[in-house]
Write an enzyme that holds these catalytic residues in place. Structure first.
Site, PDB file in Angstrom:
ATOM      1  N   THR A 178       0.818  -1.224   0.000  1.00 35.28           N
ATOM      2  CA  THR A 178       0.000   0.000   0.000  1.00 35.28           C
ATOM      3  C   THR A 178       0.852   1.273   0.000  1.00 35.28           C
ATOM      4  O   THR A 178       1.906   1.324   0.627  1.00 35.28           O
ATOM      5  CB  THR A 178      -0.922  -0.013   1.238  1.00 35.28           C
ATOM      6  OG1 THR A 178      -1.578  -1.285   1.289  1.00 35.28           O
ATOM      7  CG2 THR A 178      -1.960   1.088   1.179  1.00 35.28           C
ATOM      8  N   PRO A 234       0.591   5.894  -0.227  1.00 32.82           N
ATOM      9  CA  PRO A 234      -0.308   7.004   0.109  1.00 32.82           C
ATOM     10  C   PRO A 234      -1.411   7.214  -0.941  1.00 32.82           C
ATOM     11  O   PRO A 234      -2.541   7.534  -0.600  1.00 32.82           O
ATOM     12  CB  PRO A 234       0.632   8.210   0.175  1.00 32.82           C
ATOM     13  CG  PRO A 234       1.965   7.620   0.554  1.00 32.82           C
ATOM     14  CD  PRO A 234       2.013   6.274  -0.102  1.00 32.82           C
ATOM     15  N   GLY A 274      -4.139   1.891  -2.746  1.00 28.09           N
ATOM     16  CA  GLY A 274      -4.207   0.721  -1.868  1.00 28.09           C
ATOM     17  C   GLY A 274      -4.921  -0.412  -2.578  1.00 28.09           C
ATOM     18  O   GLY A 274      -4.309  -1.380  -3.037  1.00 28.09           O
ATOM     19  N   GLU A 334      -2.879 -14.850   2.475  1.00 27.13           N
ATOM     20  CA  GLU A 334      -3.062 -13.831   3.510  1.00 27.13           C
ATOM     21  C   GLU A 334      -4.550 -13.699   3.878  1.00 27.13           C
ATOM     22  O   GLU A 334      -4.914 -13.611   5.045  1.00 27.13           O
ATOM     23  CB  GLU A 334      -2.503 -12.496   2.975  1.00 27.13           C
ATOM     24  CG  GLU A 334      -2.676 -11.340   3.920  1.00 27.13           C
ATOM     25  CD  GLU A 334      -1.925 -10.074   3.480  1.00 27.13           C
ATOM     26  OE1 GLU A 334      -1.027 -10.165   2.611  1.00 27.13           O
ATOM     27  OE2 GLU A 334      -2.247  -9.005   4.020  1.00 27.13           O
ATOM     28  N   GLN A 361     -35.540 -13.894  25.982  1.00 20.49           N
ATOM     29  CA  GLN A 361     -35.517 -14.583  24.684  1.00 20.49           C
ATOM     30  C   GLN A 361     -34.780 -13.767  23.611  1.00 20.49           C
ATOM     31  O   GLN A 361     -34.056 -14.319  22.786  1.00 20.49           O
ATOM     32  CB  GLN A 361     -36.944 -14.881  24.231  1.00 20.49           C
ATOM     33  CG  GLN A 361     -36.978 -15.835  23.054  1.00 20.49           C
ATOM     34  CD  GLN A 361     -38.387 -16.107  22.592  1.00 20.49           C
ATOM     35  OE1 GLN A 361     -39.167 -15.184  22.404  1.00 20.49           O
ATOM     36  NE2 GLN A 361     -38.724 -17.361  22.408  1.00 20.49           N
ATOM     37  N   HIS A 395     -22.851  -6.570  26.593  1.00 22.49           N
ATOM     38  CA  HIS A 395     -22.070  -6.224  27.780  1.00 22.49           C
ATOM     39  C   HIS A 395     -22.559  -4.921  28.425  1.00 22.49           C
ATOM     40  O   HIS A 395     -22.060  -4.541  29.487  1.00 22.49           O
ATOM     41  CB  HIS A 395     -20.584  -6.076  27.424  1.00 22.49           C
ATOM     42  CG  HIS A 395     -19.827  -7.376  27.431  1.00 22.49           C
ATOM     43  ND1 HIS A 395     -19.910  -8.287  26.409  1.00 22.49           N
ATOM     44  CD2 HIS A 395     -18.990  -7.923  28.355  1.00 22.49           C
ATOM     45  CE1 HIS A 395     -19.135  -9.328  26.687  1.00 22.49           C
ATOM     46  NE2 HIS A 395     -18.583  -9.136  27.856  1.00 22.49           N
ATOM     47  N   GLY A 396     -23.464  -4.229  27.765  1.00 24.21           N
ATOM     48  CA  GLY A 396     -23.964  -2.968  28.324  1.00 24.21           C
ATOM     49  C   GLY A 396     -22.832  -1.965  28.483  1.00 24.21           C
ATOM     50  O   GLY A 396     -21.887  -1.941  27.690  1.00 24.21           O
ATOM     51  N   GLY A 397     -22.906  -1.139  29.553  1.00 26.19           N
ATOM     52  CA  GLY A 397     -21.915  -0.076  29.778  1.00 26.19           C
ATOM     53  C   GLY A 397     -20.509  -0.619  29.894  1.00 26.19           C
ATOM     54  O   GLY A 397     -19.550   0.004  29.427  1.00 26.19           O
TER      55      GLY A 397
HETATM   56  C1  LIG Z   1      -3.841  -1.654  10.498  1.00 27.06           C
HETATM   57  C2  LIG Z   1      -3.499  -1.819   9.063  1.00 27.06           C
HETATM   58  C3  LIG Z   1      -2.432  -2.631   8.714  1.00 27.06           C
HETATM   59  C4  LIG Z   1      -2.078  -2.768   7.368  1.00 27.06           C
HETATM   60  N1  LIG Z   1      -0.958  -3.490   7.043  1.00 27.06           N
HETATM   61  C5  LIG Z   1      -0.512  -3.467   5.752  1.00 27.06           C
HETATM   62  C6  LIG Z   1       0.733  -4.072   5.413  1.00 27.06           C
HETATM   63  O1  LIG Z   1       1.415  -4.668   6.248  1.00 27.06           O
HETATM   64  N2  LIG Z   1       1.165  -3.957   4.132  1.00 27.06           N
HETATM   65  C7  LIG Z   1       0.457  -3.303   3.164  1.00 27.06           C
HETATM   66  O2  LIG Z   1       0.907  -3.221   2.041  1.00 27.06           O
HETATM   67  N3  LIG Z   1      -0.753  -2.738   3.460  1.00 27.06           N
HETATM   68  C8  LIG Z   1      -1.229  -2.798   4.730  1.00 27.06           C
HETATM   69  N4  LIG Z   1      -2.431  -2.197   5.043  1.00 27.06           N
HETATM   70  C9  LIG Z   1      -3.171  -1.497   3.993  1.00 27.06           C
HETATM   71  C10 LIG Z   1      -4.475  -2.134   3.548  1.00 27.06           C
HETATM   72  O3  LIG Z   1      -4.248  -3.336   2.853  1.00 27.06           O
HETATM   73  C11 LIG Z   1      -5.219  -1.089   2.702  1.00 27.06           C
HETATM   74  O4  LIG Z   1      -5.610  -0.058   3.602  1.00 27.06           O
HETATM   75  C12 LIG Z   1      -6.413  -1.635   1.967  1.00 27.06           C
HETATM   76  O5  LIG Z   1      -6.014  -2.514   0.947  1.00 27.06           O
HETATM   77  C13 LIG Z   1      -7.276  -0.516   1.342  1.00 27.06           C
HETATM   78  O6  LIG Z   1      -6.504   0.377   0.616  1.00 27.06           O
HETATM   79  P1  LIG Z   1      -6.638   1.957   0.889  1.00 27.06           P
HETATM   80  O7  LIG Z   1      -6.487   2.186   2.348  1.00 27.06           O
HETATM   81  O8  LIG Z   1      -5.711   2.667  -0.009  1.00 27.06           O
HETATM   82  O9  LIG Z   1      -8.123   2.304   0.523  1.00 27.06           O
HETATM   83  P2  LIG Z   1      -8.662   2.766  -0.929  1.00 27.06           P
HETATM   84  O10 LIG Z   1      -8.195   1.835  -1.955  1.00 27.06           O
HETATM   85  O11 LIG Z   1      -8.382   4.214  -1.090  1.00 27.06           O
HETATM   86  O12 LIG Z   1     -10.226   2.566  -0.731  1.00 27.06           O
HETATM   87  C14 LIG Z   1     -11.063   3.519  -0.092  1.00 27.06           C
HETATM   88  C15 LIG Z   1     -12.500   2.996  -0.192  1.00 27.06           C
HETATM   89  O13 LIG Z   1     -12.863   2.901  -1.570  1.00 27.06           O
HETATM   90  C16 LIG Z   1     -13.320   1.597  -1.835  1.00 27.06           C
HETATM   91  N5  LIG Z   1     -12.982   1.168  -3.175  1.00 27.06           N
HETATM   92  C17 LIG Z   1     -11.776   1.156  -3.766  1.00 27.06           C
HETATM   93  N6  LIG Z   1     -11.855   0.628  -4.990  1.00 27.06           N
HETATM   94  C18 LIG Z   1     -13.152   0.287  -5.183  1.00 27.06           C
HETATM   95  C19 LIG Z   1     -13.879  -0.321  -6.241  1.00 27.06           C
HETATM   96  N7  LIG Z   1     -13.275  -0.716  -7.362  1.00 27.06           N
HETATM   97  N8  LIG Z   1     -15.200  -0.502  -6.098  1.00 27.06           N
HETATM   98  C20 LIG Z   1     -15.825  -0.137  -4.951  1.00 27.06           C
HETATM   99  N9  LIG Z   1     -15.195   0.435  -3.911  1.00 27.06           N
HETATM  100  C21 LIG Z   1     -13.871   0.639  -4.018  1.00 27.06           C
HETATM  101  C22 LIG Z   1     -12.628   0.706  -0.820  1.00 27.06           C
HETATM  102  O14 LIG Z   1     -13.305  -0.522  -0.646  1.00 27.06           O
HETATM  103  C23 LIG Z   1     -12.671   1.602   0.409  1.00 27.06           C
HETATM  104  O15 LIG Z   1     -13.926   1.486   1.016  1.00 27.06           O
HETATM  105  C24 LIG Z   1      -2.831  -2.105   6.377  1.00 27.06           C
HETATM  106  C25 LIG Z   1      -3.937  -1.329   6.733  1.00 27.06           C
HETATM  107  C26 LIG Z   1      -4.269  -1.177   8.046  1.00 27.06           C
HETATM  108  C27 LIG Z   1      -5.442  -0.305   8.389  1.00 27.06           C
END
Ligand SMILES: Cc1cc2nc3c(=O)[nH]c(=O)nc-3n(C[C@H](O)[C@H](O)[C@H](O)COP(=O)(O)OP(=O)(O)OC[C@H]3O[C@@H](n4cnc5c(N)ncnc54)[C@H](O)[C@@H]3O)c2cc1C
Length: 380
Positions: A125, A127, A130, A242, A279, A338-340
């Site tokens: 991933t 900036p 992803g 994974e 229930q 678990h409530g509060g």
């Molecule tokens: C705690 C944590 C640990 C992580 N560890 C790792 C790691 O070790 N290595 C690594 O490489 N990454 C890691 N990640 C990254 C993670 O895999 C990404 O955050 C994830 O794949 C989503 O990418 P993004 O954050 O860029 O979201 P984006 O791709 O920007 O998506 C934003 C939103 O748009 C939606 N979206 C995107 N494309 C589409 C589409 N075609 N159709 C519909 N909806 C869509 C997504 O579902 C999401 O809801 C980690 C993330 C977290 C939070």
């Protein structure tokens, strides 16, 4: 049942290790947002980081069910972050080294990872991208007989403490998309490789999550893992494993939380009776129990195919999607029951509520799973 007497013995060993060496420290590690690096060599010593790698690399020579036993038992350690860090090491960053690596790469990266002497991270991933892995911008260009890497990675688990990273970089043009991607093994100590920051998170507190930068990082040709230009496809294979192991661990986490909530509902009284005797609550518990049982069996059925060497992409995606949805339901319902107290930091359910949310985002979001299922199973 896929589990043999050997798996049962392994489960007992891991359960005891978790109860004795992890569970008592979980609160402290969560509060510190870190756990000691020494956990890796300790788990290496116990053979838990190489359960299904061959003995010639220091592994235990087990099958996929051993990995599932570990993931299930780690769910009892009280910190999702610790389980995740270990899983990145044993089941995410290292399987591609075993499958695609040269003998030299296996000796240099896999063997010490199995021993817990080197910590591994996986960098996909960025900036700006992803979900759309084929659009990564971290670039590697040929330079002095090797490669020069520039770019950055975001949300990288183990990124702060890692000794090396399995890095996804673009070696072709941006227009080549998935075809222009290559995997690299990059040592943390390589000049230009830096941790830009450690990130704060909603949950998984004990795991470290980093933003990493690569500025003129020079690596030799031997740093390429697998084939140049085939990195995307190598990575897609890694992501199946994974997602599957993540699903198994998540179902186990849901089961642990359910068991705790069931006990709570039998003990906690309101209006003169245990709340499980209403229930409406009893039915909620039955719904969760049913969901968890079905999920677990589905994950096992998919794991059986993966273990046999099949490549059931749609089924793995369905498992992750459904497990994510069930997990969220379990977390929300258990917290409500678990409530509060469920809202208090000291309650296990509140940590689980935060930790468990990640399954619907990490390793591919729900929406990405749906796109894969649409394409692979429904031809849409
Ligand atoms: C705690 C944590 C640990 C992580 N560890 C790792 C790691 O070790 N290595 C690594 O490489 N990454 C890691 N990640 C990254 C993670 O895999 C990404 O955050 C994830 O794949 C989503 O990418 P993004 O954050 O860029 O979201 P984006 O791709 O920007 O998506 C934003 C939103 O748009 C939606 N979206 C995107 N494309 C589409 C589409 N075609 N159709 C519909 N909806 C869509 C997504 O579902 C999401 O809801 C980690 C993330 C977290 C939070």
């Amino acid at each position: 049942m896929p589990f043999t007497a050997e798996h049962d013995a392994l489960r007992e060993t891991v359960r005891e290790f978790v109860a004795r060496e992890l569970r008592p420290n979980a609160d402290e590690w969560e509060a510190a947002e870190y756990f000691p690096d020494s956990l890796f060599p300790r788990m290496g010593e116990l053979g838990l980081l190489g359960l299904r790698y061959p003995e010639e690399y220091g592994g235990q020579g087990g099958d996929y069910w051993s990995a599932i036993v570990l993931a299930e038992e780690m769910a009892r350690c009280g910190s999702g972050g610790v389980g995740m860090a270990v899983s990145v090491q044993a089941e995410m960053a290292t399987p591609p080294i075993f499958k695609f690596g040269t003998e030299e790469q296996k000796q240099r990266y896999l063997v010490p990872a199995i021993r817990g002497q080197k910590v591994a991270a996986l960098g996909i991933t960025e900036p700006d991208t992803g979900s759309d892995v084929a659009s990564v911008r971290t670039r590697a260009v040929r330079h002095n007989g090797g490669w020069r890497i520039n770019g950055s990675k975001l949300y990288i688990t183990n990124g702060v403490r890692c000794d090396y990273i399995l890095l996804v970089a673009r070696t072709g043009t941006q227009e080549e998309g998935a075809h222009g991607i290559t995997l690299f093994l990059v040592d943390k100590e390589t000049p230009g490789f830096a941790v830009s920051r450690k990130l704060k998170k909603l949950g998984m507190h004990a795991s470290d999550t980093a933003e990493l930068s690569f500025s003129d990082v020079d690596v030799p040709e031997s740093a390429v893992l697998g084939e140049v230009g085939q990195g995307f496809y190598h990575l897609m294979w890694e992501l199946q494993g994974e997602r599957l192991i993540g699903s198994a661990g998540s179902v186990a986490g849901a089961e642990v939380m359910f068991e705790e909530t069931l006990r709570w509902c039998k003990e906690r009284e309101a209006f003169g009776r245990p709340i499980a005797r209403f229930q409406v609550n009893r039915h909620k518990l039955v719904d969760l129990y049913t969901d968890i049982s079905i999920c677990k069996n589905y994950v096992y059925s998919v794991a059986e195919r993966w273990d046999k060497g099949e490549y059931p992409v749609a089924e793995i995606s369905m498992a992750k999607l459904f497990v994510g949805q069930v997990t969220t339901r379990v977390a929300d319902t258990c917290l409500q029951l678990h409530g509060g107290f469920g809202y208090m930091s000291e309650a296990h359910i509140s940590r689980y509520f935060r930790d468990s949310r990640l399954i619907r985002i990490g390793a591919g979001t729900d929406e990405v799973m749906k796109e894969i299922i649409a394409k692979t199973a429904l031809d849409l």
